[in-house]
Scaffold this motif. Structure first.
Motif, PDB file in Angstrom:
ATOM      1  N   ILE A   7       0.940  -1.121  -0.064  1.00  0.00           N
ATOM      2  CA  ILE A   7      -0.569   0.298  -0.054  1.00  0.00           C
ATOM      3  C   ILE A   7       0.690   1.808  -0.127  1.00  0.00           C
TER       4      ILE A   7
ATOM      5  N   ILE B 273      -2.925  11.585  -3.630  1.00  0.00           N
ATOM      6  CA  ILE B 273      -3.377   9.711  -2.949  1.00  0.00           C
ATOM      7  C   ILE B 273      -4.997   9.821  -3.082  1.00  0.00           C
ATOM      8  N   PRO B 274      -5.684   9.107  -3.806  1.00  0.00           N
ATOM      9  CA  PRO B 274      -6.857   8.795  -4.270  1.00  0.00           C
ATOM     10  C   PRO B 274      -7.090   8.276  -2.796  1.00  0.00           C
ATOM     11  N   ASP B 275      -8.564   8.371  -3.197  1.00  0.00           N
ATOM     12  CA  ASP B 275      -9.504   8.212  -2.099  1.00  0.00           C
ATOM     13  C   ASP B 275      -9.210   6.776  -1.270  1.00  0.00           C
ATOM     14  N   GLU B 276      -9.136   5.747  -2.259  1.00  0.00           N
ATOM     15  CA  GLU B 276      -9.525   4.654  -3.029  1.00  0.00           C
ATOM     16  C   GLU B 276      -7.586   3.940  -1.383  1.00  0.00           C
ATOM     17  N   LEU B 277      -7.056   4.542  -2.469  1.00  0.00           N
ATOM     18  CA  LEU B 277      -5.898   4.408  -1.067  1.00  0.00           C
ATOM     19  C   LEU B 277      -5.298   5.379   0.422  1.00  0.00           C
ATOM     20  N   LEU B 278      -5.865   6.332   0.790  1.00  0.00           N
ATOM     21  CA  LEU B 278      -5.995   6.367   1.702  1.00  0.00           C
ATOM     22  C   LEU B 278      -7.585   5.876   3.050  1.00  0.00           C
ATOM     23  N   LEU B 279      -8.279   4.760   2.343  1.00  0.00           N
ATOM     24  CA  LEU B 279      -8.819   3.631   3.406  1.00  0.00           C
ATOM     25  C   LEU B 279      -8.230   2.423   3.215  1.00  0.00           C
ATOM     26  N   ALA B 280      -7.581   2.732   2.392  1.00  0.00           N
ATOM     27  CA  ALA B 280      -6.838   1.061   2.598  1.00  0.00           C
ATOM     28  C   ALA B 280      -5.759   1.533   3.491  1.00  0.00           C
TER      29      ALA B 280
ATOM     30  N   LYS C   9      -6.101   3.701   5.880  1.00  0.00           N
ATOM     31  CA  LYS C   9      -7.129   3.582   7.942  1.00  0.00           C
ATOM     32  C   LYS C   9      -7.340   2.137   8.244  1.00  0.00           C
ATOM     33  N   PHE C  10      -7.476   1.247   6.753  1.00  0.00           N
ATOM     34  CA  PHE C  10      -8.574  -0.783   7.253  1.00  0.00           C
ATOM     35  C   PHE C  10      -7.062  -0.982   7.573  1.00  0.00           C
ATOM     36  N   VAL C  11      -6.076  -0.867   7.363  1.00  0.00           N
ATOM     37  CA  VAL C  11      -4.362  -1.695   7.121  1.00  0.00           C
ATOM     38  C   VAL C  11      -3.963  -0.943   8.174  1.00  0.00           C
TER      39      VAL C  11
ATOM     40  N   VAL D 213      -3.823   6.135  11.532  1.00  0.00           N
ATOM     41  CA  VAL D 213      -3.483   6.966   9.995  1.00  0.00           C
ATOM     42  C   VAL D 213      -3.967   8.563   9.789  1.00  0.00           C
ATOM     43  N   LEU D 214      -4.561   8.461  10.413  1.00  0.00           N
ATOM     44  CA  LEU D 214      -5.305  10.113  10.313  1.00  0.00           C
ATOM     45  C   LEU D 214      -4.673  10.411  11.409  1.00  0.00           C
TER      46      LEU D 214
ATOM     47  N   LEU E  98      -1.614  11.847   8.937  1.00  0.00           N
ATOM     48  CA  LEU E  98      -1.742  12.368   8.407  1.00  0.00           C
ATOM     49  C   LEU E  98      -1.624  14.224   8.367  1.00  0.00           C
TER      50      LEU E  98
ATOM     51  N   ARG F 117      -9.157  14.738   4.805  1.00  0.00           N
ATOM     52  CA  ARG F 117      -9.728  13.986   3.941  1.00  0.00           C
ATOM     53  C   ARG F 117      -9.983  13.068   4.109  1.00  0.00           C
ATOM     54  N   LEU F 118      -8.882  12.333   4.336  1.00  0.00           N
ATOM     55  CA  LEU F 118      -9.191  10.906   5.463  1.00  0.00           C
ATOM     56  C   LEU F 118     -10.325  11.147   6.341  1.00  0.00           C
TER      57      LEU F 118
ATOM     58  N   LEU G 240     -13.671  10.822   4.524  1.00  0.00           N
ATOM     59  CA  LEU G 240     -13.802   9.585   3.859  1.00  0.00           C
ATOM     60  C   LEU G 240     -14.315   8.689   4.839  1.00  0.00           C
TER      61      LEU G 240
ATOM     62  N   MET H  59      -5.221  -7.167  13.873  1.00  0.00           N
ATOM     63  CA  MET H  59      -5.188  -7.674  12.799  1.00  0.00           C
ATOM     64  C   MET H  59      -6.077  -9.140  12.257  1.00  0.00           C
TER      65      MET H  59
ATOM     66  N   ILE I   2      -8.385  -6.424   1.737  1.00  0.00           N
ATOM     67  CA  ILE I   2      -8.707  -5.772   2.482  1.00  0.00           C
ATOM     68  C   ILE I   2      -9.514  -5.200   2.364  1.00  0.00           C
ATOM     69  N   ASN I   3     -10.308  -4.350   3.307  1.00  0.00           N
ATOM     70  CA  ASN I   3     -11.649  -3.405   3.091  1.00  0.00           C
ATOM     71  C   ASN I   3     -12.470  -4.293   3.506  1.00  0.00           C
TER      72      ASN I   3
ATOM     73  N   TYR J 196     -15.196  -4.317   5.393  1.00  0.00           N
ATOM     74  CA  TYR J 196     -15.998  -3.729   6.941  1.00  0.00           C
ATOM     75  C   TYR J 196     -17.622  -4.493   6.729  1.00  0.00           C
TER      76      TYR J 196
END
Lengths: 138, 868
Positions: free
Chosen positions: A12, A26-33, A35-37, A42-43, A46, B227-228, B231, B273, B336-337, B339
């Motif tokens: 990632i 950074i695309p949103d998708e990556l940001l969420l990825a 965050k998941f990991v 992450v917040l 960042l 941004r995060l 989201l 995890m 991943i992801n 949820y």
């Protein structure tokens, strides 16, 4: 059996780097990825990146360290070649409880590095020694 | 007395509460104003729940006395809360990163939550100065509480400290201190801010406030964190909505588009995890283009996993949006992801399922040495592509792209050494330019002889020579760091020094399987640094670490290089001695073209060397060797001498006495000459040699350990001229008053006498030249040669003769000359008899080597020259 989480994290982060190099975003998708990991770190990480809190410090002897300005104003010294941070959160969640791979400072370092948003500083060998020895400032 | 509903304090004094529910706090002013009693519990016990708090207004004095207790109890309370947090089963939706003072930064860091409703303000002021309260505000002005989370805090020195939590759109207030002389009504008002009934025991559900955008801690506008955050909120809402929908309705979602239907084979925990090895059950629901694999590793957050109670053997459905990550080097992709996952309940009753919680296997923590390889090119940070983790360490723990050398090799020697030291790998590779190739003669150390057959090696060691010759290369990386690499002995069998020089010198190479032997400094290896100094400053700008670590494109632009002013760039003061045990391809040429960084030896003329002061530096020159006095056996610790000249010295018309026509070059024992070259020199064949990196010491040219002597191969116009000169008679200086010892000169003079004391002759075999002759047994008149086993009937005679000459340059001087056989024969004529021969020649011109100049008096005169 090899560990999965570090490999995923590495991928990632690699994607973040590539995406940022291409588009400076950074695309949103990556940001969420991310965050998941890495979770809630992450917040915070960042936020540190936004503040440009990560500095690469070099000295003439060739030594390199990373200094991260924590949100409290404290400077944490992290290292190039290993994932270690002297902050209490790291000591607790990573070392004691193995709740995660890193603390927000290390993650901020990795993200800043991936996006090329580190500051640079050059110090003398003397100062580098003091940083590495974690000299207490009076 | 009316009790304020839901209010109680566990401890009198500072209380910090995290309050759960969404119920609004009504300002019950009317109630407040009426009498009500506050009961206080002074126990320090943590009952683990934020029960309702009752505050009893005490008198000032009582508050004062309890002040210290507050501080103590506060810290205990924090501890309690931390325990509380641990025990709670957090749902996935809420993010509770509540960094308590005890557990997180000890400094002034503010508490930070991602989105939790617990708004905790800075408590530093509480900890640091619980007593001294300077700022006093009435908190209840802002206490229009409609919050989910709030912290209330009381300090009982009469001051009521109240922090009201933010409303939806209000800012969080800091700890506010009260005046000592606060009245009861004020107390009541401050209590308004307190929240009401918490949830049932044992369960604390943290919920996000509606709008968590405005916090005390603001994110940088337009930044990534902001941004995060947005989201995240969206995602969270989606998750809770989805869960509500799917859990309550229990819809069967298999077959829906994008849903992964998997069977869990094994599940374990890694750093909080959950990682499940799954097998795809149904492929139909997903596009084949997206998903080709059958086995996956699925990551679940702790919350999701515990919510679903995933165990091995379960069937799970993972709804989109999930994400697939392919790990290079791994067959199983990672999902991943996750949820939006649900577990499909088996139809049959799971009677066998044990009721107690099955703990999933927890993996050991990854080592701290883990570093992420982020960069394809040389990376400033985490450039681990060249890291090699030894197999003993790798085991099952490390997840690094090890051993396969994918990607470029490190081009910084210091970095490679550093990383190799850190990761504990046995060797490293590095890219560098080969500046010089030479042979070093080393005294053999005992450990080099260690082998299985130690007895044999010992015998060998005693009989063999004590010196070993090693092929070495002096390399320099693009950052300017030098190092000397010693190669194994086997390289000599494959090629000569000249071969390796032509193959490697000047080229950018990869050095494979390198180990560090030592790091040497100027003081310890003066000879090495003399050579390094000659290669400094570099011709091209050097790269500097730390400058814009990320090139935007693959090719390094010139802006990447920092060219410092020569005056600032100081010569290196350290050098690494490296070695490799790799027999093949230790030095692999990357590019066949000569690198810009290569500094070839500057070939001077002998004249320049003699005229200018080269100081303690190396110099290279090309010259013809006309005479050599080589020590044939290098065990003998004497230096050898080569007498050289070149066309310029030969053709110089000026009879400058200062610059000799022939120069003596000292070859020390540490300088290794090729065997082939040694043979050629011993045969007295005039040859032109290139002397690379010789040292001038006190005006004498010396060939030391890193000097390379090689035959000049390329003919140049000057060489052709030189050859022509050499084909004719050489012009040498004449013997004169300025002649020094160890030089070559011509002698012109008249033979004045013979030193009869030292004159003798002896017979040698005429066939083989051997002087080991015996009296023949059969015939005592004749001699028997021992080597060719035959009777020598007519032996030749060799003579040792020293003569005295009178030379024209100084009538007072006495010149004594020891003659070679050739000269003797020339002078005496060939003879087979043992008789004294009459000197036929009175005058002769002989080229001779001045052995020594002995001056008997300080005045010019009576010089005795011993010549050979």
């Amino acid at each position: 059996m090899t560990l999965v989480l570090p490999a995923v994290a590495k991928e990632i982060l690699g994607d973040v780097k590539k995406a940022y190099e291409k588009t400076s975003k950074i695309p949103d998708e990556l940001l969420l990825a991310l965050k998941f990991v890495f979770g809630p770190l992450v917040l915070l990480a960042l936020d540190l990146v936004d503040q440009r809190a990560v500095t690469n410090v070099t000295s003439p002897s060739g030594r390199k360290v990373i200094q991260v300005m924590g949100s409290s104003g404290r400077l944490y010294t992290c290292y190039v070649a290993c994932l270690y941070c002297p902050c209490p959160a790291f000591a607790f969640s990573v070392l004691q409880r193995n709740d995660g791979l890193l603390c927000k400072h290390i993650l901020a370092t990795l993200l800043s590095e991936a996006m090329g948003l580190c500051r640079t500083a050059a110090v003398s060998d003397q100062q580098m020694t003091e940083i590495l020895l974690e000299k207490e400032e009076d | 007395m009316a009790t304020h509903e839901g209010l109680s304090v566990k401890k009198l004094g500072t209380v910090r509460q995290l309050l759960p529910s969404k119920a609004k706090l009504k300002c019950q002013e009317n109630q407040m104003e009426s009498d009500f009693s506050w009961s206080s519990s002074e126990s320090d016990s943590c009952d683990g729940e934020p029960s309702s708090a009752l505050l009893k207004p005490q008198t000032d004095t009582m508050f004062t006395t309890r002040n210290k207790a507050i501080v103590n109890s506060y810290s205990k309370y924090l501890h309690m809360m931390s325990n509380l947090r641990r025990d709670c089963n957090y749902s996935d939706d809420e993010f509770h990163v509540i960094e308590w003072d005890n557990e997180s930064d000890q400094g002034n860091e503010k508490f930070q939550n991602c989105d939790s409703m617990a708004e905790i303000s800075d408590t530093d002021s509480v900890l640091e100065s619980p007593v001294a309260q300077n700022e006093k505000h009435l908190p209840c002005d802002t206490a229009e509480v409609n919050t989910d989370a709030e912290i209330s805090e009381y300090s009982s020195d009469g001051d009521a400290t109240l922090i009201s939590s933010p409303e939806n759109n209000s800012e969080m207030t800091v700890i506010q201190r009260r005046n000592v002389n606060m009245s009861a009504s004020d107390w009541i008002k401050s209590a308004q801010a307190l929240l009401q009934t918490p949830k049932k025991q044992g369960e604390i559900v943290y919920k996000t406030p509606e709008d968590s955008a405005k916090k005390k801690k603001r994110f940088v506008r337009g930044g990534l964190a902001e941004r995060l955050n947005r989201l995240q909120c969206r995602e969270r809402s989606a998750i809770s909505f989805w869960r509500h929908q799917y859990f309550s309705d229990r819809k069967d979602c298999s077959g829906q588009h994008g849903v992964l239907s998997l069977k869990v084979l094994k599940i374990y925990e890694e750093c909080s995890m959950q990682i499940a090895f799954c097998q795809l059950l149904e492929k139909l629901s997903v596009d084949n283009s997206l998903l080709q694999e059958v086995e996956f590793k699925v990551l679940f957050t702790k919350a999701t996993a515990s919510l679903l109670k995933i165990r091995a053997g379960d069937h799970v459905h993972i709804h989109p949006p999930w994400k697939k990550i392919k790990i290079p080097g791994e067959t199983c992709p990672v999902i991943i992801n996750t949820y939006f996952s649900q577990k499909v309940l088996q139809e049959e009753k799971e009677t066998a399922v044990p009721t107690q919680k099955l703990a999933t296997e927890k993996k050991p923590p990854p080592p701290l040495l883990l570093a992420f390889n982020l960069m394809e090119n040389k990376g400033y940070l985490f450039s681990t592509s060249e890291y090699q983790v030894p197999s003993s360490v790798t085991g099952s723990h490390l997840m690094l792209p090890v051993s396969q050398k994918i990607g470029p090799v490190c081009d910084s020697l210091l970095e490679a050494i550093e990383s190799y030291a850190v990761t504990g790998s046995s060797t490293f590779d590095v890219k560098a330019v080969v500046q010089r190739v030479y042979i070093l003669r080393q005294k053999q150390c005992p450990y080099q002889k260690l082998s299985k057959h130690s007895s044999i090696s010992k015998a060998q060691a005693s009989s063999q020579d004590h010196f070993t010759d090693r092929l070495c290369v002096l390399v320099q990386d693009v950052y300017g760091i030098f190092s000397e690499v010693q190669l194994p002995f086997s390289y000599f069998t494959k090629g000569s020094l000249l071969y390796y020089c032509s193959k490697w010198e000047g080229k950018l190479c990869i050095l494979n399987d390198i180990k560090v032997l030592q790091r040497t400094t100027r003081a310890r290896s003066a000879g090495l640094f003399i050579l390094i100094d000659s290669l400094w400053p570099p011709l091209v700008p050097l790269k500097v670490h730390g400058n814009s670590p990320y090139p935007q494109d693959a090719s390094m632009t010139s802006s990447q290089y920092l060219y410092k002013d020569n005056t600032i760039l100081s010569a290196p003061c350290f050098c690494y001695i490296l070695s490799t045990c790799r027999v093949d391809d230790a030095v692999k040429v990357l590019k066949d073209t000569v690198s810009d960084l290569y500094l070839p030896p500057v070939v001077h003329r002998l004249r320049e060397i003699l005229e200018n002061d080269f100081g303690n530096r190396v110099c290279s020159f090309s010259a013809f060797v006309i005479y050599s006095r080589l020590q044939s056996h290098y065990l003998v610790q004497n230096e050898s001498w080569l007498f050289v000249t070149d066309s310029y010295l030969q053709s110089s018309n000026e009879n400058k006495q200062r610059i000799p026509r022939v120069v003596a070059v000292c070859v020390t024992t540490s300088c290794v000459i090729d065997a082939e070259l040694t043979k050629a020199l011993q045969n007295s064949a005039p040859c032109e040699l290139l002397f690379k990196d010789a040292v001038i010491d006190n005006g004498v040219i010396m060939c030391v350990e890193r000097t390379v002597l090689q035959k000049e191969t390329l003919p140049s116009s000057e060489e052709i001229k030189s050859l022509e000169l050499l084909s004719g008679p050489l012009s040498l200086d004449e013997l004169g008053s300025t002649t020094v010892a160890n030089s070559i000169c011509t002698v012109k003079g008249t033979i004045s006498g013979v030193d009869e004391n030292s004159a003798y002759s002896w017979p040698v075999c005429d066939t083989c030249g051997n002087d080991k002759l015996e009296q023949a047994q059969k015939d005592p008149d004749f001699l028997f040669c021992l080597s060719c086993r035959r009777v020598v009937t007519k032996p030749t005679f060799k003579m040792h003769l020293e003569i005295f000459l009178n030379c024209s340059f100084d009538s007072q001087a006495t010149v004594k000359m020891k003659l070679h056989q050739v000269t003797i024969e020339m002078l005496l004529g060939s003879t087979s008899s043992n008789e004294q021969r009459v000197m036929k020649w009175n005058k002769c011109l002989v080229k001779s080597w001045v052995h020594s100049v002995v001056s008997s008096t300080p005045l010019p005169g009576n010089h005795l020259f011993g010549l050979g």
